[in-house]
Motif scaffolding. Sequence first.
Motif, PDB file in Angstrom:
ATOM      1  N   ARG A  78      28.944   2.623  -9.541  1.00  0.00           N
ATOM      2  CA  ARG A  78      30.214   3.347  -9.531  1.00  0.00           C
ATOM      3  C   ARG A  78      31.319   2.435 -10.033  1.00  0.00           C
ATOM      4  NH1 ARG A  78      30.769   7.453  -4.268  1.00  0.00           N
ATOM      5  NH2 ARG A  78      29.415   9.067  -5.158  1.00  0.00           N
ATOM      6  N   VAL A  79      32.286   3.039 -10.735  1.00  0.00           N
ATOM      7  CA  VAL A  79      33.403   2.288 -11.305  1.00  0.00           C
ATOM      8  C   VAL A  79      34.697   3.006 -10.952  1.00  0.00           C
ATOM      9  CG1 VAL A  79      34.511   1.488 -13.423  1.00  0.00           C
ATOM     10  CG2 VAL A  79      32.020   1.388 -13.213  1.00  0.00           C
ATOM     11  N   LEU A  80      35.662   2.258 -10.406  1.00  0.00           N
ATOM     12  CA  LEU A  80      37.003   2.766 -10.153  1.00  0.00           C
ATOM     13  C   LEU A  80      37.933   2.252 -11.244  1.00  0.00           C
ATOM     14  CD1 LEU A  80      37.469   2.375  -6.292  1.00  0.00           C
ATOM     15  CD2 LEU A  80      37.790   4.479  -7.611  1.00  0.00           C
ATOM     16  N   LEU A  81      38.558   3.170 -11.975  1.00  0.00           N
ATOM     17  CA  LEU A  81      39.533   2.760 -12.979  1.00  0.00           C
ATOM     18  C   LEU A  81      40.769   2.199 -12.286  1.00  0.00           C
ATOM     19  CD1 LEU A  81      39.242   5.811 -15.408  1.00  0.00           C
ATOM     20  CD2 LEU A  81      37.987   3.650 -15.458  1.00  0.00           C
ATOM     21  N   PRO A  82      41.534   1.343 -12.967  1.00  0.00           N
ATOM     22  CA  PRO A  82      42.708   0.733 -12.330  1.00  0.00           C
ATOM     23  C   PRO A  82      43.694   1.781 -11.838  1.00  0.00           C
ATOM     24  CG  PRO A  82      42.176  -0.371 -14.386  1.00  0.00           C
ATOM     25  CD  PRO A  82      41.321   0.851 -14.336  1.00  0.00           C
ATOM     26  N   GLY A  83      44.224   1.561 -10.628  1.00  0.00           N
ATOM     27  CA  GLY A  83      45.256   2.456 -10.120  1.00  0.00           C
ATOM     28  C   GLY A  83      46.528   2.332 -10.938  1.00  0.00           C
ATOM     29  N   ILE A  84      46.809   1.131 -11.388  1.00  0.00           N
ATOM     30  CA  ILE A  84      47.923   0.880 -12.315  1.00  0.00           C
ATOM     31  C   ILE A  84      47.307   0.627 -13.683  1.00  0.00           C
ATOM     32  CG2 ILE A  84      49.890  -0.590 -12.847  1.00  0.00           C
ATOM     33  CD1 ILE A  84      50.011  -1.334  -9.889  1.00  0.00           C
ATOM     34  N   PRO A  85      47.389   1.571 -14.615  1.00  0.00           N
ATOM     35  CA  PRO A  85      46.704   1.432 -15.911  1.00  0.00           C
ATOM     36  C   PRO A  85      47.087   0.144 -16.627  1.00  0.00           C
ATOM     37  CG  PRO A  85      47.552   3.660 -15.624  1.00  0.00           C
ATOM     38  CD  PRO A  85      48.125   2.844 -14.500  1.00  0.00           C
ATOM     39  N   GLN A  86      46.071  -0.491 -17.210  1.00  0.00           N
ATOM     40  CA  GLN A  86      46.247  -1.737 -17.949  1.00  0.00           C
ATOM     41  C   GLN A  86      45.626  -1.593 -19.327  1.00  0.00           C
ATOM     42  OE1 GLN A  86      47.620  -4.727 -16.162  1.00  0.00           O
ATOM     43  NE2 GLN A  86      48.224  -2.950 -14.938  1.00  0.00           N
ATOM     44  N   GLU A  87      46.229  -2.276 -20.294  1.00  0.00           N
ATOM     45  CA  GLU A  87      45.611  -2.283 -21.623  1.00  0.00           C
ATOM     46  C   GLU A  87      44.290  -3.037 -21.570  1.00  0.00           C
ATOM     47  OE1 GLU A  87      46.609  -3.733 -26.198  1.00  0.00           O
ATOM     48  OE2 GLU A  87      48.194  -3.656 -24.692  1.00  0.00           O
ATOM     49  N   VAL A  88      44.279  -4.150 -20.856  1.00  0.00           N
ATOM     50  CA  VAL A  88      43.066  -4.922 -20.593  1.00  0.00           C
ATOM     51  C   VAL A  88      43.071  -5.247 -19.098  1.00  0.00           C
ATOM     52  CG1 VAL A  88      41.723  -6.981 -21.130  1.00  0.00           C
ATOM     53  CG2 VAL A  88      43.117  -5.917 -22.910  1.00  0.00           C
ATOM     54  N   SER A  89      42.027  -4.839 -18.394  1.00  0.00           N
ATOM     55  CA  SER A  89      42.057  -4.908 -16.936  1.00  0.00           C
ATOM     56  C   SER A  89      41.293  -6.098 -16.370  1.00  0.00           C
ATOM     57  CB  SER A  89      41.453  -3.632 -16.341  1.00  0.00           C
ATOM     58  OG  SER A  89      42.140  -2.493 -16.779  1.00  0.00           O
ATOM     59  N   PRO A  90      41.814  -6.722 -15.305  1.00  0.00           N
ATOM     60  CA  PRO A  90      41.003  -7.658 -14.527  1.00  0.00           C
ATOM     61  C   PRO A  90      39.954  -6.867 -13.751  1.00  0.00           C
ATOM     62  CG  PRO A  90      43.116  -7.296 -13.461  1.00  0.00           C
ATOM     63  CD  PRO A  90      43.173  -6.579 -14.775  1.00  0.00           C
ATOM     64  N   VAL A  91      38.908  -7.551 -13.307  1.00  0.00           N
ATOM     65  CA  VAL A  91      37.760  -6.858 -12.703  1.00  0.00           C
ATOM     66  C   VAL A  91      37.455  -7.412 -11.318  1.00  0.00           C
ATOM     67  CG1 VAL A  91      35.289  -6.301 -12.934  1.00  0.00           C
ATOM     68  CG2 VAL A  91      36.742  -6.436 -14.971  1.00  0.00           C
ATOM     69  N   ILE A  92      37.217  -6.513 -10.370  1.00  0.00           N
ATOM     70  CA  ILE A  92      36.665  -6.876  -9.067  1.00  0.00           C
ATOM     71  C   ILE A  92      35.232  -6.368  -9.012  1.00  0.00           C
ATOM     72  CG2 ILE A  92      36.746  -6.500  -6.576  1.00  0.00           C
ATOM     73  CD1 ILE A  92      39.758  -6.250  -6.778  1.00  0.00           C
ATOM     74  N   HIS A  93      34.282  -7.283  -8.810  1.00  0.00           N
ATOM     75  CA  HIS A  93      32.888  -6.916  -8.592  1.00  0.00           C
ATOM     76  C   HIS A  93      32.716  -6.774  -7.079  1.00  0.00           C
ATOM     77  CE1 HIS A  93      31.677  -8.144 -12.754  1.00  0.00           C
ATOM     78  NE2 HIS A  93      32.758  -8.888 -12.611  1.00  0.00           N
ATOM     79  N   LEU A  94      32.544  -5.544  -6.597  1.00  0.00           N
ATOM     80  CA  LEU A  94      32.550  -5.259  -5.168  1.00  0.00           C
ATOM     81  C   LEU A  94      31.142  -4.861  -4.721  1.00  0.00           C
ATOM     82  CD1 LEU A  94      34.452  -5.077  -2.739  1.00  0.00           C
ATOM     83  CD2 LEU A  94      34.904  -2.695  -3.357  1.00  0.00           C
ATOM     84  N   TYR A  95      30.547  -5.657  -3.830  1.00  0.00           N
ATOM     85  CA  TYR A  95      29.138  -5.495  -3.458  1.00  0.00           C
ATOM     86  C   TYR A  95      28.981  -4.908  -2.057  1.00  0.00           C
ATOM     87  CZ  TYR A  95      28.537  -8.747  -7.375  1.00  0.00           C
ATOM     88  OH  TYR A  95      28.563  -9.343  -8.615  1.00  0.00           O
ATOM     89  N   HIS A  96      27.951  -4.069  -1.899  1.00  0.00           N
ATOM     90  CA  HIS A  96      27.661  -3.450  -0.608  1.00  0.00           C
ATOM     91  C   HIS A  96      26.724  -4.323   0.215  1.00  0.00           C
ATOM     92  CE1 HIS A  96      23.508  -2.279  -1.575  1.00  0.00           C
ATOM     93  NE2 HIS A  96      23.938  -1.917  -2.777  1.00  0.00           N
ATOM     94  N   GLY A  97      26.489  -3.931   1.457  1.00  0.00           N
ATOM     95  CA  GLY A  97      25.625  -4.680   2.351  1.00  0.00           C
ATOM     96  C   GLY A  97      24.242  -4.065   2.453  1.00  0.00           C
ATOM     97  N   SER A  98      23.410  -4.682   3.258  1.00  0.00           N
ATOM     98  CA  SER A  98      22.057  -4.177   3.465  1.00  0.00           C
ATOM     99  C   SER A  98      22.119  -2.850   4.213  1.00  0.00           C
ATOM    100  CB  SER A  98      21.240  -5.187   4.266  1.00  0.00           C
ATOM    101  OG  SER A  98      19.939  -4.714   4.489  1.00  0.00           O
TER     102      SER A  98
END
Length: 522
Positions: A78-98
């Motif tokens: 799943r991918v969440l687009l930036p809440g504040i639109p950016q021309e080039v976005s920084p990325v958070i890699h968000l991981y789930h648990g077991s």
Amino acid sequence: MRRSILIAVGARAIRSLTAARSRSGRFPALDQNSSFLGPEPQGKDTRKWHIRDKRKLSNRLREFFIYSPALGRTVGVRVLLPGIPQEVSPVIHLYHGSGDDFRSWTDFGSAEELTLDSPYLVVMPDAGAGTYSRVAVDREVHDWPTFHTKEIPEFLRKNFSVDFAPENQLLAGLSMGGYGAMKYAAWHPDRYSWAAAFSSPLDPLSAIPAFDIIAMREGAKSMTLFGDPVTDRSEWIANSPYGLAENLHGLHLWLSAGSGSLEESRDRDLLETMVNQQGERFSARLNALDIRHSWFPRTTGLHNWTSWERELGAWLKTLRRQRDYASSDHRSIERRGGSPDAYRGGNSSIRRGKPRVADGGEFSYLTGHALFDIHGWRVEISRRRAQIVCFGSVSTAGFSLTGTGSFRVRTPGLYDPGRRYDVSVSGPTGSSNYSQRADKKGRLTFTGRLAAAMHDPIIPSKRTQHFSTVGQSEVTTVHIASAPDDSTVPDTAHADADSHLETTSGDRGFRGTVSFTPATEG
């Protein structure tokens, strides 16, 4: 007996947690397989990752099903687009648990709402049972690190406008996802700037039963994830954020965990209490290494989504404050007639006279991999046994390597193309001096011998298992210096560095350069 008791306690804790989530309706109810997509790809379609299905779930939320060669099957992202639109976005890699999956952070953790006013693109890949490691299941290998750190970035690069500069690549996760975030940061400190772990086990060697249980949930056999913790200790350390903590210098680190209890209840959440203790030990380890970090041991809190939703929100607020602070300082510098580039942490060392790593500045790196790339340096080690290698004091002036076997090191393009350099190699197998010209990209390549474990058996046994550590602490050092009175020659006037090295070093008796078989990463 003691190990059996620990496994039984760990299994009971995980079963209790799973049952509690199921009763409250907070456990992924949807089938995690991809049977609705039809049969898995076969033949040449399995050689490259590709999107098999995608859908729009909301204005910002997208869901993809990707075939991964590293996993040999299709998994969700799943991918969440930036809440504040950016021309080039920084990325958070968000991981789930077991026990969770790629849907969990948006279904249960309010990730979509919490990131509404943030500039980050948030990618939430599946991680199976949550080992965040290579797992042997029957005759297959599920290579989750390759999927997360290689295929996911390629997927993002092809489908979104994102910034892959280290300062704009962030890692975070809950429970085992936080373990994955810290481990990937320790493996690739040149790729990321932040790593956050919420309620996470960060020292596998002190939580062996939990890691064993999670691997078995993936379908692996007991004690096959990293091997035996005694005879295969190097593998455990190679996959341990605690064991590789010194690689985390310069990163922004955030750790948090609850106490395992609530004010109104006397009941204890043993799992959260355990990870709280792990966080305390990891923080102490970082302090001993003089690594700055933020550690938040909460006075209350259980191993549940209420806690993780709170921690994600707190971490995002910290990111926002840091970005606002940096922006305000940039504006202040500009008003004073300075350059915003002079403020950035990565460049501040230049003003103090210390070169950045990218420009040949010194760094060290600890790893259990036989093949690795770090800050543009490529290192291959041919060895009989897994071992922890220190690639130390690395700069344009040379480097050191610990361990046994043979090595091949290729530098980044830090040298003058065609210029001749004097190389001095010294180690347990002897010393050698020779010269080499940088290739047309300004790179040098070295091959040679490390320490030799003369009695290291290919098939170990109880009688010979102590031989596996022989020579692993020995140091081999390579010094590099410009040859005196040497002028740069045209690119076409010399052979590449590899062939030149074989000729000159062979003539001068340099050891270990006649043949070399590259090792595979693992």
